[in-house]
Design a protein around this motif. Sequence first.
Motif, PDB file in Angstrom:
ATOM      1  N   SER A  90      57.310  11.235  30.365  1.00  0.00           N
ATOM      2  CA  SER A  90      56.067  10.615  29.918  1.00  0.00           C
ATOM      3  C   SER A  90      56.268   9.223  29.351  1.00  0.00           C
ATOM      4  CB  SER A  90      55.405  11.491  28.853  1.00  0.00           C
ATOM      5  OG  SER A  90      56.185  11.494  27.663  1.00  0.00           O
ATOM      6  N   GLY A  91      57.463   8.937  28.824  1.00  0.00           N
ATOM      7  CA  GLY A  91      57.704   7.644  28.196  1.00  0.00           C
ATOM      8  C   GLY A  91      57.068   7.528  26.822  1.00  0.00           C
ATOM      9  N   ARG A  92      56.656   8.654  26.271  1.00  0.00           N
ATOM     10  CA  ARG A  92      55.998   8.660  24.957  1.00  0.00           C
ATOM     11  C   ARG A  92      57.001   9.002  23.864  1.00  0.00           C
ATOM     12  NH1 ARG A  92      50.805   8.135  26.255  1.00  0.00           N
ATOM     13  NH2 ARG A  92      50.060   9.029  28.193  1.00  0.00           N
ATOM     14  N   GLY A  93      56.853   8.320  22.752  1.00  0.00           N
ATOM     15  CA  GLY A  93      57.692   8.577  21.592  1.00  0.00           C
ATOM     16  C   GLY A  93      57.167   9.762  20.793  1.00  0.00           C
ATOM     17  N   PRO A  94      57.797  10.065  19.657  1.00  0.00           N
ATOM     18  CA  PRO A  94      57.385  11.199  18.815  1.00  0.00           C
ATOM     19  C   PRO A  94      55.939  11.097  18.328  1.00  0.00           C
ATOM     20  CG  PRO A  94      59.473  10.282  18.052  1.00  0.00           C
ATOM     21  CD  PRO A  94      58.968   9.390  19.139  1.00  0.00           C
ATOM     22  N   ASP A  95      55.424   9.871  18.255  1.00  0.00           N
ATOM     23  CA  ASP A  95      54.041   9.678  17.798  1.00  0.00           C
ATOM     24  C   ASP A  95      53.021   9.839  18.930  1.00  0.00           C
ATOM     25  OD1 ASP A  95      54.652   7.443  19.260  1.00  0.00           O
ATOM     26  OD2 ASP A  95      54.272   6.009  17.644  1.00  0.00           O
ATOM     27  N   GLY A  96      53.498  10.097  20.156  1.00  0.00           N
ATOM     28  CA  GLY A  96      52.606  10.293  21.293  1.00  0.00           C
ATOM     29  C   GLY A  96      52.236   9.018  22.020  1.00  0.00           C
ATOM     30  N   LEU A 106      67.046  13.458  31.037  1.00  0.00           N
ATOM     31  CA  LEU A 106      68.277  14.175  31.334  1.00  0.00           C
ATOM     32  C   LEU A 106      68.018  15.664  31.146  1.00  0.00           C
ATOM     33  CD1 LEU A 106      70.626  11.604  29.664  1.00  0.00           C
ATOM     34  CD2 LEU A 106      70.430  12.083  32.109  1.00  0.00           C
ATOM     35  N   PRO A 107      68.768  16.509  31.837  1.00  0.00           N
ATOM     36  CA  PRO A 107      68.472  17.953  31.838  1.00  0.00           C
ATOM     37  C   PRO A 107      68.430  18.609  30.459  1.00  0.00           C
ATOM     38  CG  PRO A 107      70.102  17.430  33.515  1.00  0.00           C
ATOM     39  CD  PRO A 107      69.890  16.182  32.722  1.00  0.00           C
ATOM     40  N   TRP A 108      69.104  18.052  29.486  1.00  0.00           N
ATOM     41  CA  TRP A 108      69.133  18.666  28.156  1.00  0.00           C
ATOM     42  C   TRP A 108      67.987  18.183  27.270  1.00  0.00           C
ATOM     43  CZ3 TRP A 108      73.220  16.224  30.514  1.00  0.00           C
ATOM     44  CH2 TRP A 108      73.385  14.870  30.229  1.00  0.00           C
ATOM     45  N   GLU A 109      67.133  17.313  27.798  1.00  0.00           N
ATOM     46  CA  GLU A 109      65.994  16.836  27.011  1.00  0.00           C
ATOM     47  C   GLU A 109      64.800  17.774  27.182  1.00  0.00           C
ATOM     48  OE1 GLU A 109      66.002  12.266  26.599  1.00  0.00           O
ATOM     49  OE2 GLU A 109      66.672  12.658  28.646  1.00  0.00           O
ATOM     50  N   PRO A 110      63.995  17.927  26.135  1.00  0.00           N
ATOM     51  CA  PRO A 110      62.901  18.921  26.148  1.00  0.00           C
ATOM     52  C   PRO A 110      61.889  18.761  27.278  1.00  0.00           C
ATOM     53  CG  PRO A 110      63.215  18.059  23.927  1.00  0.00           C
ATOM     54  CD  PRO A 110      64.107  17.256  24.840  1.00  0.00           C
ATOM     55  N   GLU A 111      61.571  17.528  27.695  1.00  0.00           N
ATOM     56  CA  GLU A 111      60.571  17.322  28.748  1.00  0.00           C
ATOM     57  C   GLU A 111      61.085  17.647  30.148  1.00  0.00           C
ATOM     58  OE1 GLU A 111      59.314  13.175  28.347  1.00  0.00           O
ATOM     59  OE2 GLU A 111      57.378  13.878  27.613  1.00  0.00           O
ATOM     60  N   PHE A 112      62.400  17.673  30.335  1.00  0.00           N
ATOM     61  CA  PHE A 112      62.976  17.787  31.678  1.00  0.00           C
ATOM     62  C   PHE A 112      62.513  19.022  32.456  1.00  0.00           C
ATOM     63  CE2 PHE A 112      66.153  18.890  34.846  1.00  0.00           C
ATOM     64  CZ  PHE A 112      66.405  17.678  35.474  1.00  0.00           C
ATOM     65  N   PRO A 113      62.602  20.233  31.892  1.00  0.00           N
ATOM     66  CA  PRO A 113      62.204  21.408  32.695  1.00  0.00           C
ATOM     67  C   PRO A 113      60.763  21.342  33.195  1.00  0.00           C
ATOM     68  CG  PRO A 113      63.417  22.103  30.749  1.00  0.00           C
ATOM     69  CD  PRO A 113      63.142  20.632  30.594  1.00  0.00           C
ATOM     70  N   GLY A 114      59.858  20.892  32.358  1.00  0.00           N
ATOM     71  CA  GLY A 114      58.455  20.812  32.767  1.00  0.00           C
ATOM     72  C   GLY A 114      58.220  19.811  33.876  1.00  0.00           C
ATOM     73  N   TYR A 115      58.848  18.653  33.759  1.00  0.00           N
ATOM     74  CA  TYR A 115      58.691  17.633  34.801  1.00  0.00           C
ATOM     75  C   TYR A 115      59.377  18.044  36.097  1.00  0.00           C
ATOM     76  CZ  TYR A 115      56.160  14.237  32.029  1.00  0.00           C
ATOM     77  OH  TYR A 115      55.187  13.599  31.315  1.00  0.00           O
ATOM     78  N   LEU A 116      60.531  18.704  36.007  1.00  0.00           N
ATOM     79  CA  LEU A 116      61.196  19.183  37.218  1.00  0.00           C
ATOM     80  C   LEU A 116      60.341  20.256  37.900  1.00  0.00           C
ATOM     81  CD1 LEU A 116      63.565  19.161  39.172  1.00  0.00           C
ATOM     82  CD2 LEU A 116      64.698  20.832  37.701  1.00  0.00           C
ATOM     83  N   ALA A 117      59.795  21.200  37.130  1.00  0.00           N
ATOM     84  CA  ALA A 117      58.937  22.254  37.699  1.00  0.00           C
ATOM     85  C   ALA A 117      57.729  21.641  38.403  1.00  0.00           C
ATOM     86  CB  ALA A 117      58.503  23.233  36.613  1.00  0.00           C
ATOM     87  N   GLN A 118      57.133  20.653  37.783  1.00  0.00           N
ATOM     88  CA  GLN A 118      55.975  19.974  38.376  1.00  0.00           C
ATOM     89  C   GLN A 118      56.375  19.276  39.681  1.00  0.00           C
ATOM     90  OE1 GLN A 118      54.535  16.546  36.127  1.00  0.00           O
ATOM     91  NE2 GLN A 118      52.445  17.284  36.421  1.00  0.00           N
ATOM     92  N   SER A 119      57.559  18.675  39.703  1.00  0.00           N
ATOM     93  CA  SER A 119      58.063  18.009  40.910  1.00  0.00           C
ATOM     94  C   SER A 119      58.266  19.005  42.047  1.00  0.00           C
ATOM     95  CB  SER A 119      59.383  17.291  40.588  1.00  0.00           C
ATOM     96  OG  SER A 119      60.003  16.832  41.755  1.00  0.00           O
ATOM     97  N   LEU A 120      58.818  20.172  41.738  1.00  0.00           N
ATOM     98  CA  LEU A 120      59.044  21.202  42.759  1.00  0.00           C
ATOM     99  C   LEU A 120      57.719  21.626  43.393  1.00  0.00           C
ATOM    100  CD1 LEU A 120      61.552  23.460  40.774  1.00  0.00           C
ATOM    101  CD2 LEU A 120      62.111  21.730  42.502  1.00  0.00           C
ATOM    102  N   GLN A 121      56.711  21.850  42.564  1.00  0.00           N
ATOM    103  CA  GLN A 121      55.396  22.268  43.065  1.00  0.00           C
ATOM    104  C   GLN A 121      54.750  21.168  43.898  1.00  0.00           C
ATOM    105  OE1 GLN A 121      53.624  23.401  39.349  1.00  0.00           O
ATOM    106  NE2 GLN A 121      54.718  25.362  39.293  1.00  0.00           N
ATOM    107  N   ARG A 122      54.888  19.924  43.450  1.00  0.00           N
ATOM    108  CA  ARG A 122      54.288  18.815  44.191  1.00  0.00           C
ATOM    109  C   ARG A 122      54.951  18.639  45.560  1.00  0.00           C
ATOM    110  NH1 ARG A 122      54.821  13.494  41.438  1.00  0.00           N
ATOM    111  NH2 ARG A 122      55.611  12.601  43.323  1.00  0.00           N
TER     112      ARG A 122
END
Length: 191
Positions: A90-96, A106-122
């Motif tokens: 998303s490119g968003r910081g802690p403040d949104g 990177l795979p160990w970052e919290p947003e990674f699984p959600g964005y990868l899952a979305q990419s697979l579906q797309r």
Amino acid sequence: MAPFGFGSPVFPQARRVKGRYAVGGRGYLELGSPLFAVVEAWAKILTKTPLIDWGGAALHVESVDLVDPPAFGDGIGVLRTVTPVVMKGSGRGPDGLRTTRQAFLLPWEPEFPGYLAQSLQRKAETIGVDPDVTLEQIIWMGAKRSFDVGDGKKIGAPVEVRLRGAPETLGMLWSWGLGQANSAGFGWIAS
């Protein structure tokens, strides 16, 4: 989305040199696409191409083999990449608030699984196969890598993931790769 991907040329007998890509002797290059017409066209052209210049390395084409994806009959796929998976977040910081447009995850970052899952579906929707694919687990994460591509760097890391979905969908992902920038050689699946 460009429905194709590739891995780096591999030279199993080449002498390893720290900090450089190992080149020399017999090797292979894997190209893939979930669209058979693309694979068929590549095969036709490559059988008539005696030499490929790959960044200054001369690759002599001796044979071309078409390889079908695994069957994935049980609807489970364990896929491991040999090149880094590139995903933008998303490119968003802690403040949104958005802080950057180049937010590589990177795979160990919290947003990674959600964005990868979305990419697979797309990807599944783009090709017209069942988009009900689930990222069940990131099993392994490799080291962070960055590559100069065009005017900037792409950052990622290789991964091994466990996916659940229709066999045809899993085969499509195996043939295309994981994440973004597959047409630039990222996210290629080990065969």
